[in-house]
Write a protein that holds these residues in place. Structure first.
Motif, PDB file in Angstrom:
ATOM      1  N   ALA A 103       0.822  -1.203   0.000  1.00 20.52           N
ATOM      2  CA  ALA A 103       0.000   0.000   0.000  1.00 20.52           C
ATOM      3  C   ALA A 103       0.858   1.256   0.000  1.00 20.52           C
ATOM      4  O   ALA A 103       0.570   2.216  -0.724  1.00 20.52           O
ATOM      5  N   ILE A 104       1.922   1.265   0.788  1.00 23.15           N
ATOM      6  CA  ILE A 104       2.816   2.428   0.822  1.00 23.15           C
ATOM      7  C   ILE A 104       3.506   2.595  -0.527  1.00 23.15           C
ATOM      8  O   ILE A 104       3.587   3.706  -1.059  1.00 23.15           O
ATOM      9  N   THR A 105       3.979   1.505  -1.107  1.00 23.31           N
ATOM     10  CA  THR A 105       4.619   1.571  -2.424  1.00 23.31           C
ATOM     11  C   THR A 105       3.646   2.067  -3.479  1.00 23.31           C
ATOM     12  O   THR A 105       3.990   2.909  -4.311  1.00 23.31           O
ATOM     13  N   GLY A 106       2.427   1.569  -3.454  1.00 28.13           N
ATOM     14  CA  GLY A 106       1.416   2.023  -4.409  1.00 28.13           C
ATOM     15  C   GLY A 106       1.088   3.497  -4.251  1.00 28.13           C
ATOM     16  O   GLY A 106       0.931   4.220  -5.238  1.00 28.13           O
ATOM     17  N   GLY A 107       0.990   3.972  -3.011  1.00 29.95           N
ATOM     18  CA  GLY A 107       0.728   5.389  -2.774  1.00 29.95           C
ATOM     19  C   GLY A 107       1.859   6.275  -3.261  1.00 29.95           C
ATOM     20  O   GLY A 107       1.624   7.326  -3.867  1.00 29.95           O
ATOM     21  N   ILE A 108       3.090   5.848  -3.010  1.00 29.80           N
ATOM     22  CA  ILE A 108       4.255   6.623  -3.472  1.00 29.80           C
ATOM     23  C   ILE A 108       4.256   6.702  -4.994  1.00 29.80           C
ATOM     24  O   ILE A 108       4.390   7.781  -5.576  1.00 29.80           O
ATOM     25  N   CYS A 109       4.100   5.558  -5.641  1.00 30.40           N
ATOM     26  CA  CYS A 109       4.166   5.525  -7.104  1.00 30.40           C
ATOM     27  C   CYS A 109       3.008   6.289  -7.740  1.00 30.40           C
ATOM     28  O   CYS A 109       3.194   6.992  -8.743  1.00 30.40           O
ATOM     29  N   LEU A 110       1.816   6.183  -7.164  1.00 25.85           N
ATOM     30  CA  LEU A 110       0.673   6.919  -7.699  1.00 25.85           C
ATOM     31  C   LEU A 110       0.903   8.420  -7.580  1.00 25.85           C
ATOM     32  O   LEU A 110       0.654   9.169  -8.527  1.00 25.85           O
ATOM     33  N   TYR A 111       1.399   8.870  -6.434  1.00 23.17           N
ATOM     34  CA  TYR A 111       1.670  10.298  -6.270  1.00 23.17           C
ATOM     35  C   TYR A 111       2.742  10.778  -7.244  1.00 23.17           C
ATOM     36  O   TYR A 111       2.594  11.831  -7.864  1.00 23.17           O
ATOM     37  N   LEU A 112       3.822  10.022  -7.379  1.00 23.96           N
ATOM     38  CA  LEU A 112       4.907  10.442  -8.269  1.00 23.96           C
ATOM     39  C   LEU A 112       4.460  10.458  -9.733  1.00 23.96           C
ATOM     40  O   LEU A 112       4.878  11.333 -10.501  1.00 23.96           O
ATOM     41  N   ALA A 113       3.618   9.504 -10.114  1.00 28.73           N
ATOM     42  CA  ALA A 113       3.117   9.496 -11.490  1.00 28.73           C
ATOM     43  C   ALA A 113       2.212  10.710 -11.737  1.00 28.73           C
ATOM     44  O   ALA A 113       2.311  11.356 -12.784  1.00 28.73           O
ATOM     45  N   CYS A 114       1.363  11.035 -10.772  1.00 30.70           N
ATOM     46  CA  CYS A 114       0.514  12.223 -10.916  1.00 30.70           C
ATOM     47  C   CYS A 114       1.353  13.495 -10.962  1.00 30.70           C
ATOM     48  O   CYS A 114       1.049  14.427 -11.694  1.00 30.70           O
ATOM     49  N   ALA A 115       2.420  13.529 -10.165  1.00 28.85           N
ATOM     50  CA  ALA A 115       3.301  14.701 -10.168  1.00 28.85           C
ATOM     51  C   ALA A 115       4.067  14.816 -11.477  1.00 28.85           C
ATOM     52  O   ALA A 115       4.449  15.929 -11.871  1.00 28.85           O
ATOM     53  N   ASP A 116       4.302  13.714 -12.161  1.00 33.90           N
ATOM     54  CA  ASP A 116       4.964  13.775 -13.463  1.00 33.90           C
ATOM     55  C   ASP A 116       4.023  14.240 -14.562  1.00 33.90           C
ATOM     56  O   ASP A 116       4.466  14.794 -15.566  1.00 33.90           O
ATOM     57  N   VAL A 117       2.731  14.007 -14.396  1.00 36.99           N
ATOM     58  CA  VAL A 117       1.777  14.481 -15.408  1.00 36.99           C
ATOM     59  C   VAL A 117       1.707  16.004 -15.379  1.00 36.99           C
ATOM     60  O   VAL A 117       1.781  16.660 -16.418  1.00 36.99           O
ATOM     61  N   LEU A 118       1.564  16.581 -14.197  1.00 36.88           N
ATOM     62  CA  LEU A 118       1.486  18.036 -14.064  1.00 36.88           C
ATOM     63  C   LEU A 118       2.457  18.528 -12.998  1.00 36.88           C
ATOM     64  O   LEU A 118       2.066  18.769 -11.857  1.00 36.88           O
ATOM     65  N   PRO A 119       3.728  18.697 -13.354  1.00 35.84           N
ATOM     66  CA  PRO A 119       4.698  19.173 -12.361  1.00 35.84           C
ATOM     67  C   PRO A 119       4.509  20.664 -12.076  1.00 35.84           C
ATOM     68  O   PRO A 119       3.960  21.408 -12.891  1.00 35.84           O
ATOM     69  N   GLU A 120       4.984  21.078 -10.922  1.00 35.53           N
ATOM     70  CA  GLU A 120       4.811  22.474 -10.504  1.00 35.53           C
ATOM     71  C   GLU A 120       5.773  23.425 -11.210  1.00 35.53           C
ATOM     72  O   GLU A 120       5.426  24.559 -11.486  1.00 35.53           O
ATOM     73  N   GLU A 121       6.979  22.994 -11.466  1.00 35.63           N
ATOM     74  CA  GLU A 121       8.025  23.920 -11.878  1.00 35.63           C
ATOM     75  C   GLU A 121       8.187  24.080 -13.383  1.00 35.63           C
ATOM     76  O   GLU A 121       9.185  24.600 -13.831  1.00 35.63           O
ATOM     77  N   CYS A 122       7.251  23.647 -14.196  1.00 32.29           N
ATOM     78  CA  CYS A 122       7.434  23.793 -15.641  1.00 32.29           C
ATOM     79  C   CYS A 122       6.534  24.908 -16.182  1.00 32.29           C
ATOM     80  O   CYS A 122       5.579  25.333 -15.542  1.00 32.29           O
ATOM     81  N   GLU A 123       6.862  25.341 -17.377  1.00 40.21           N
ATOM     82  CA  GLU A 123       6.107  26.433 -17.992  1.00 40.21           C
ATOM     83  C   GLU A 123       4.764  25.928 -18.515  1.00 40.21           C
ATOM     84  O   GLU A 123       4.516  24.720 -18.582  1.00 40.21           O
ATOM     85  N   ILE A 124       3.922  26.850 -18.919  1.00 36.14           N
ATOM     86  CA  ILE A 124       2.545  26.520 -19.293  1.00 36.14           C
ATOM     87  C   ILE A 124       2.498  25.615 -20.520  1.00 36.14           C
ATOM     88  O   ILE A 124       1.729  24.646 -20.552  1.00 36.14           O
ATOM     89  N   ARG A 125       3.315  25.891 -21.508  1.00 34.66           N
ATOM     90  CA  ARG A 125       3.300  25.085 -22.731  1.00 34.66           C
ATOM     91  C   ARG A 125       3.670  23.630 -22.438  1.00 34.66           C
ATOM     92  O   ARG A 125       3.027  22.702 -22.927  1.00 34.66           O
ATOM     93  N   GLU A 126       4.702  23.431 -21.623  1.00 38.46           N
ATOM     94  CA  GLU A 126       5.095  22.074 -21.248  1.00 38.46           C
ATOM     95  C   GLU A 126       4.012  21.402 -20.412  1.00 38.46           C
ATOM     96  O   GLU A 126       3.754  20.207 -20.571  1.00 38.46           O
ATOM     97  N   SER A 127       3.351  22.158 -19.543  1.00 41.02           N
ATOM     98  CA  SER A 127       2.264  21.592 -18.738  1.00 41.02           C
ATOM     99  C   SER A 127       1.109  21.110 -19.607  1.00 41.02           C
ATOM    100  O   SER A 127       0.520  20.065 -19.344  1.00 41.02           O
ATOM    101  N   ILE A 128       0.795  21.873 -20.637  1.00 42.41           N
ATOM    102  CA  ILE A 128      -0.290  21.472 -21.547  1.00 42.41           C
ATOM    103  C   ILE A 128       0.077  20.190 -22.275  1.00 42.41           C
ATOM    104  O   ILE A 128      -0.735  19.250 -22.365  1.00 42.41           O
ATOM    105  N   TRP A 129       1.320  20.114 -22.795  1.00 47.36           N
ATOM    106  CA  TRP A 129       1.749  18.901 -23.494  1.00 47.36           C
ATOM    107  C   TRP A 129       1.730  17.694 -22.562  1.00 47.36           C
ATOM    108  O   TRP A 129       1.294  16.613 -22.938  1.00 47.36           O
ATOM    109  N   ARG A 130       2.236  17.876 -21.348  1.00 42.11           N
ATOM    110  CA  ARG A 130       2.250  16.764 -20.400  1.00 42.11           C
ATOM    111  C   ARG A 130       0.834  16.343 -20.015  1.00 42.11           C
ATOM    112  O   ARG A 130       0.550  15.161 -19.875  1.00 42.11           O
TER     113      ARG A 130
END
Length: 146
Positions: A103-130
């Motif tokens: 469960a802990i591994t699944g929670g970590i991986c799910l969070y990291l995958a979601c963070a890779d879809v829409l990261p905080e530190e990228c520009e708007i164009r890259e966010s749209i593509w991701r």
């Protein structure tokens, strides 16, 4: 075997992406597929073990640990995805400790995958593509789950 190979491919892409060589849509697509895998296969398997509250607590702890891992580097994230690949086909009769680890591994991986879809530190164009690539990857992952 497909999803174990996918977790290993995702680890390789995380390692390669550390050097910023993957296009934004590529990592977004893979992250979307990872979200589909953890939502449709990995975490429901953890909840089938009959320890519902322990699984919920483990997933919530994993999301908390995932926020720390996201801020401090990707090496621990790679270890989490490798662990997910190893824990994917574990026997049904498992104890409390293994359920919590899954469960802990699944929670970590799910969070990291979601963070890779829409990261905080990228520009708007890259966010749209991701985001668009992540949505396409998610739907492909759901389609592969059928």
């Amino acid at each position: 075997m497909l999803w174990q190979s996918f977790c290993l491919l995702y680890v390789a892409c995380m390692l390669w992406n550390r050097r910023k060589r993957l296009p934004a849509g590529g990592i977004g697509f893979l992250a979307g597929m990872a979200v589909a895998f953890f939502c449709m296969h990995f975490l429901p398997m953890v909840f089938e073990f009959g320890m519902f509250y322990a699984a919920i607590a483990g997933v919530l702890c994993g999301v908390g640990v995932g926020t720390v891992i996201e801020k401090h580097g990707t090496w621990y994230g790679m270890l989490a995805f490798l662990s997910a690949a190893l824990l994917w086909k574990v026997q049904k009769d498992v104890g409390l400790c293994l359920t919590l680890v899954q469960a802990i591994t699944g929670g970590i991986c799910l969070y990291l995958a979601c963070a890779d879809v829409l990261p905080e530190e990228c520009e708007i164009r890259e966010s749209i593509w991701r985001g668009v690539a992540g949505l396409i990857g998610f739907w492909l992952g759901v389609w592969l789950s059928m």
